[in-house]
Design a protein around this motif. Sequence first.
Motif, PDB file in Angstrom:
ATOM      1  N   LYS A 186       0.842  -1.191   0.000  1.00  0.00           N
ATOM      2  CA  LYS A 186       0.000   0.000   0.000  1.00  0.00           C
ATOM      3  C   LYS A 186       0.881   1.246   0.000  1.00  0.00           C
ATOM      4  CE  LYS A 186      -4.221  -1.773   2.049  1.00  0.00           C
ATOM      5  NZ  LYS A 186      -5.223  -1.586   3.127  1.00  0.00           N
ATOM      6  N   LEU A 187       0.479   2.225  -0.786  1.00  0.00           N
ATOM      7  CA  LEU A 187       1.326   3.397  -1.029  1.00  0.00           C
ATOM      8  C   LEU A 187       0.756   4.630  -0.356  1.00  0.00           C
ATOM      9  CD1 LEU A 187       1.902   2.818  -4.838  1.00  0.00           C
ATOM     10  CD2 LEU A 187       3.398   2.114  -2.967  1.00  0.00           C
ATOM     11  N   SER A 188       1.664   5.549  -0.082  1.00  0.00           N
ATOM     12  CA  SER A 188       1.240   6.877   0.368  1.00  0.00           C
ATOM     13  C   SER A 188       0.708   7.647  -0.832  1.00  0.00           C
ATOM     14  CB  SER A 188       2.420   7.623   0.992  1.00  0.00           C
ATOM     15  OG  SER A 188       2.916   6.929   2.120  1.00  0.00           O
ATOM     16  N   VAL A 189      -0.114   8.646  -0.571  1.00  0.00           N
ATOM     17  CA  VAL A 189      -0.740   9.415  -1.645  1.00  0.00           C
ATOM     18  C   VAL A 189      -0.330  10.879  -1.503  1.00  0.00           C
ATOM     19  CG1 VAL A 189      -2.914  10.171  -2.661  1.00  0.00           C
ATOM     20  CG2 VAL A 189      -2.685   7.835  -1.795  1.00  0.00           C
ATOM     21  N   LEU A 190       0.128  11.436  -2.613  1.00  0.00           N
ATOM     22  CA  LEU A 190       0.499  12.854  -2.676  1.00  0.00           C
ATOM     23  C   LEU A 190      -0.666  13.635  -3.271  1.00  0.00           C
ATOM     24  CD1 LEU A 190       2.497  15.283  -2.625  1.00  0.00           C
ATOM     25  CD2 LEU A 190       3.211  14.554  -4.930  1.00  0.00           C
ATOM     26  N   SER A 191      -1.038  14.727  -2.616  1.00  0.00           N
ATOM     27  CA  SER A 191      -2.091  15.604  -3.134  1.00  0.00           C
ATOM     28  C   SER A 191      -1.541  17.023  -3.222  1.00  0.00           C
ATOM     29  CB  SER A 191      -3.320  15.591  -2.227  1.00  0.00           C
ATOM     30  OG  SER A 191      -3.873  14.298  -2.161  1.00  0.00           O
ATOM     31  N   LEU A 192      -1.698  17.642  -4.355  1.00  0.00           N
ATOM     32  CA  LEU A 192      -1.333  19.041  -4.574  1.00  0.00           C
ATOM     33  C   LEU A 192      -2.601  19.805  -4.903  1.00  0.00           C
ATOM     34  CD1 LEU A 192       1.844  18.599  -6.827  1.00  0.00           C
ATOM     35  CD2 LEU A 192       1.750  18.807  -4.336  1.00  0.00           C
ATOM     36  N   TYR A 193      -2.737  21.004  -4.358  1.00  0.00           N
ATOM     37  CA  TYR A 193      -3.935  21.767  -4.683  1.00  0.00           C
ATOM     38  C   TYR A 193      -3.559  23.199  -5.027  1.00  0.00           C
ATOM     39  CZ  TYR A 193      -4.051  24.365  -0.217  1.00  0.00           C
ATOM     40  OH  TYR A 193      -3.781  25.209   0.811  1.00  0.00           O
ATOM     41  N   LYS A 194      -4.465  23.811  -5.807  1.00  0.00           N
ATOM     42  CA  LYS A 194      -4.298  25.208  -6.215  1.00  0.00           C
ATOM     43  C   LYS A 194      -5.648  25.881  -6.060  1.00  0.00           C
ATOM     44  CE  LYS A 194      -1.963  28.643  -8.142  1.00  0.00           C
ATOM     45  NZ  LYS A 194      -0.782  29.240  -7.509  1.00  0.00           N
ATOM     46  N   GLU A 195      -5.673  26.978  -5.278  1.00  0.00           N
ATOM     47  CA  GLU A 195      -6.926  27.684  -5.047  1.00  0.00           C
ATOM     48  C   GLU A 195      -7.261  28.604  -6.216  1.00  0.00           C
ATOM     49  OE1 GLU A 195      -8.385  28.682  -0.997  1.00  0.00           O
ATOM     50  OE2 GLU A 195      -6.251  28.933  -0.624  1.00  0.00           O
ATOM     51  N   PHE A 196      -8.575  28.809  -6.379  1.00  0.00           N
ATOM     52  CA  PHE A 196      -9.068  29.744  -7.383  1.00  0.00           C
ATOM     53  C   PHE A 196      -8.977  31.161  -6.794  1.00  0.00           C
ATOM     54  CE2 PHE A 196     -11.724  27.168 -10.524  1.00  0.00           C
ATOM     55  CZ  PHE A 196     -10.995  27.636 -11.597  1.00  0.00           C
ATOM     56  N   THR A 197      -7.782  31.734  -6.823  1.00  0.00           N
ATOM     57  CA  THR A 197      -7.587  33.089  -6.311  1.00  0.00           C
ATOM     58  C   THR A 197      -7.788  34.098  -7.426  1.00  0.00           C
ATOM     59  OG1 THR A 197      -5.227  32.988  -6.784  1.00  0.00           O
ATOM     60  CG2 THR A 197      -5.936  32.223  -4.613  1.00  0.00           C
ATOM     61  N   SER A 198      -7.824  35.352  -7.056  1.00  0.00           N
ATOM     62  CA  SER A 198      -7.975  36.403  -8.074  1.00  0.00           C
ATOM     63  C   SER A 198      -6.792  36.392  -9.033  1.00  0.00           C
ATOM     64  CB  SER A 198      -8.109  37.767  -7.390  1.00  0.00           C
ATOM     65  OG  SER A 198      -6.972  38.020  -6.562  1.00  0.00           O
ATOM     66  N   GLU A 199      -5.591  36.051  -8.524  1.00  0.00           N
ATOM     67  CA  GLU A 199      -4.434  35.992  -9.414  1.00  0.00           C
ATOM     68  C   GLU A 199      -4.609  34.884 -10.454  1.00  0.00           C
ATOM     69  OE1 GLU A 199      -4.321  35.983  -6.181  1.00  0.00           O
ATOM     70  OE2 GLU A 199      -3.329  37.869  -5.607  1.00  0.00           O
ATOM     71  N   VAL A 200      -5.114  33.709 -10.020  1.00  0.00           N
ATOM     72  CA  VAL A 200      -5.357  32.610 -10.957  1.00  0.00           C
ATOM     73  C   VAL A 200      -6.387  33.026 -12.004  1.00  0.00           C
ATOM     74  CG1 VAL A 200      -6.290  30.276 -11.182  1.00  0.00           C
ATOM     75  CG2 VAL A 200      -4.735  30.823  -9.305  1.00  0.00           C
ATOM     76  N   LEU A 201      -7.462  33.681 -11.547  1.00  0.00           N
ATOM     77  CA  LEU A 201      -8.505  34.112 -12.477  1.00  0.00           C
ATOM     78  C   LEU A 201      -7.979  35.153 -13.453  1.00  0.00           C
ATOM     79  CD1 LEU A 201     -11.526  34.314 -10.004  1.00  0.00           C
ATOM     80  CD2 LEU A 201     -11.180  32.634 -11.814  1.00  0.00           C
ATOM     81  N   ASP A 202      -7.125  36.049 -12.960  1.00  0.00           N
ATOM     82  CA  ASP A 202      -6.540  37.052 -13.862  1.00  0.00           C
ATOM     83  C   ASP A 202      -5.676  36.375 -14.920  1.00  0.00           C
ATOM     84  OD1 ASP A 202      -7.786  39.055 -12.507  1.00  0.00           O
ATOM     85  OD2 ASP A 202      -6.040  39.590 -11.266  1.00  0.00           O
ATOM     86  N   THR A 203      -4.931  35.357 -14.504  1.00  0.00           N
ATOM     87  CA  THR A 203      -4.088  34.635 -15.464  1.00  0.00           C
ATOM     88  C   THR A 203      -4.943  33.950 -16.527  1.00  0.00           C
ATOM     89  OG1 THR A 203      -2.411  34.266 -13.765  1.00  0.00           O
ATOM     90  CG2 THR A 203      -2.351  32.833 -15.707  1.00  0.00           C
TER      91      THR A 203
END
Length: 709
Positions: A186-203
């Motif tokens: 059984k393996l460990s699980v890596l999770s990466l997340y990115k929030e929907f910030t105003s900077e992301v929306l501007d991009t």
Amino acid sequence: MSSKLAGRHVRAQTFSIIATTVCFLAIALVLTGLVSHVVVTMTRSANEIDDARANRAARAAIAAFVSRLSATTRDNAVWDDAYTATASATAADWAYENWGKTSEDYPLYDGAIVIGPDGSSIISAYAKGKPFEPGVFFGEAFYRQIDAAADPKQAPVINFIKTETGIALIASQAIQPFTIEGELPKLSVLSLYKEFTSEVLDTLSNEHELEGLRLAATAEPGLLDTPITDMKGGVIGHLVWPSKAPGSAVFHQVYPYVAAASIILVLFLVGVLLVGASEARRLRQLAQTALFEANHDSLSGLLNRHGLLSLLEELEASDSSPPRLHLVDLDGFKAVNDAWGHAVGDELIRMVSTALVACHPEVVAAARLGGDEFALVQVGSASGEEMERTILALFAEPFKIEGRTIEIGASIGAAACTTGVSPLELLRRADMALYRAKANGRGQAVEYDFELDRERQRVAELESLLKSAINGGAIEAVFQPLVSASTGAITGLEALARWRTATGNISPEIFIPLAERCGLIDALGAHMLKTSIEHARSWPDLALSVNVSPIQLCNPEFAAEVISLLQELDFDPHRLTLEITEGVLITNPDQARRSIDHLKRVGIKFALDDFGCGYASIGALRQFGFDRMKIDRSLVSALDEATNGADVLRATISLATALQIPVTAEGIENSRQAAILRDAGCDQLQGYLMGKPMSASDISSKLQEETAA
């Protein structure tokens, strides 16, 4: 309209007036074309195209956002060093150095979480370089995603998820070596997340030309939007942005043309509007007429079924007291149509309709649901008994139509509307009560109660059991001897159906009518005929009589099926007698005659069963060419009950003798009855005195005993 005006003036006006009219029409057509061109250009060519482009761009923006995070997660999860490190004692430190610290200012993700092989323990969880609790931040959806990503064969699982601060995109994948050899633990699980910030929306806005792009909790009127869904498909937010509306710019460019065309067309449009107003009034009248016709019966003027249901729905939504529905079915209406014709029948319907509408002040509406079925809607406190008496009183006196005196009756089924009962259910309940009232006899009124449904359920269960019994061969054939009146020897056997169950025997008087009602009589009849013939092959010297339902005989395939069965079992048709009741002579005489003639041509005989208890006539005996007549047991029983019973019986047998039709008497229980019947000319006897219905093995034993004697 202008062309018609020119046509009217053409005989009295000068050429110049005609030319002016033609020019006016030409100008109106040109201006109409310009306006149409402007509208099409503005709406279809500009706004729709740009809005479609913007929607595609928004979907592409989300896809790019997902793709970047998915690729980043895959690059970090499928990594030999990461696989080795997360399985060591320094897993937390290694995860912090490589992912947790990086999340503080890394543009590709805002946080990194490593969950242990057990799917719940947190090895490392950092957001913007600081530790945090992912279960609290993301909710239960986070661990569902971890479970989905635990399989090393699984590509990165990526979903939008609702967080404490907004919406984030989170990708998860099992941490694994680049090359997998053998079975992994059984393996460990890596999770990466990115929030929907105003900077992301501007991009995303800059990359995909979506000016004013922002995140909203719900779709906003007037704005274009693309929904954002979580792993269950539920909408958790919307990307919204204003439409560029290039059509507006086009409109400003062509506005002078529109204004000029509008001024010129005003007079023309006034005329069009006047005509349109007149046409609208006509269409409203047509619509009202069509609505009335859709909800009312054309003959009586009463509501039809659709109109009745609509009224009940209105009453259900109103504050009025719950309605009571009375269904009224006319008794004897068919006889009126048959005797006097449909014109008199139609007039009778109209008279009954008028009487029903005015029969009681609490009747708010009446409907005609079928040929002779009506419905009354009562709203008020009058009891069901009062309403039933009132309705039945309408039919106490005969109706007078064109000098004819017509007597009809009525059966009534009533149901009260209670909480939660829909109009369709109310109609169904009243219909069930009416069905019971008609079954009870003419002039009856029945109020719905739940026992009717329970009885229907019992009948449905019995139907299912009967179907299984037929298919499984649980319906058995027993045989009652047919004895020569002169010698006392057994000359034939009548096959009778018996249904034995674990809870007891079920009478043929119950399951045979049930089979006829539910469409199983053909299967039951075929089973009984086949079973009886198979047994009768062991008694080659005896004739076999089998009862046939009128419904079977009216089946166009019946004769061919019987002949095919006889050929299959190699049974002599001359040994077989089919017994039918007079009901078949009434319901479908033409088809019955065809079936009888077909079967008689191959040697099968027919006996008219239960003669003397119905309406069979001498003409029917001659027309159908019966080979035998069976006197009903009620005439035999009358020998012991009535003073003239013997005279009636002798007259009946004399009738058959005059027609040269042999007679069988059934239901003989004592020697006196047998002697009277023998003296009267009856050539065959049947009853408990000669032998009760017996199994095939008992019949064989009885025949052996007689042979030995």
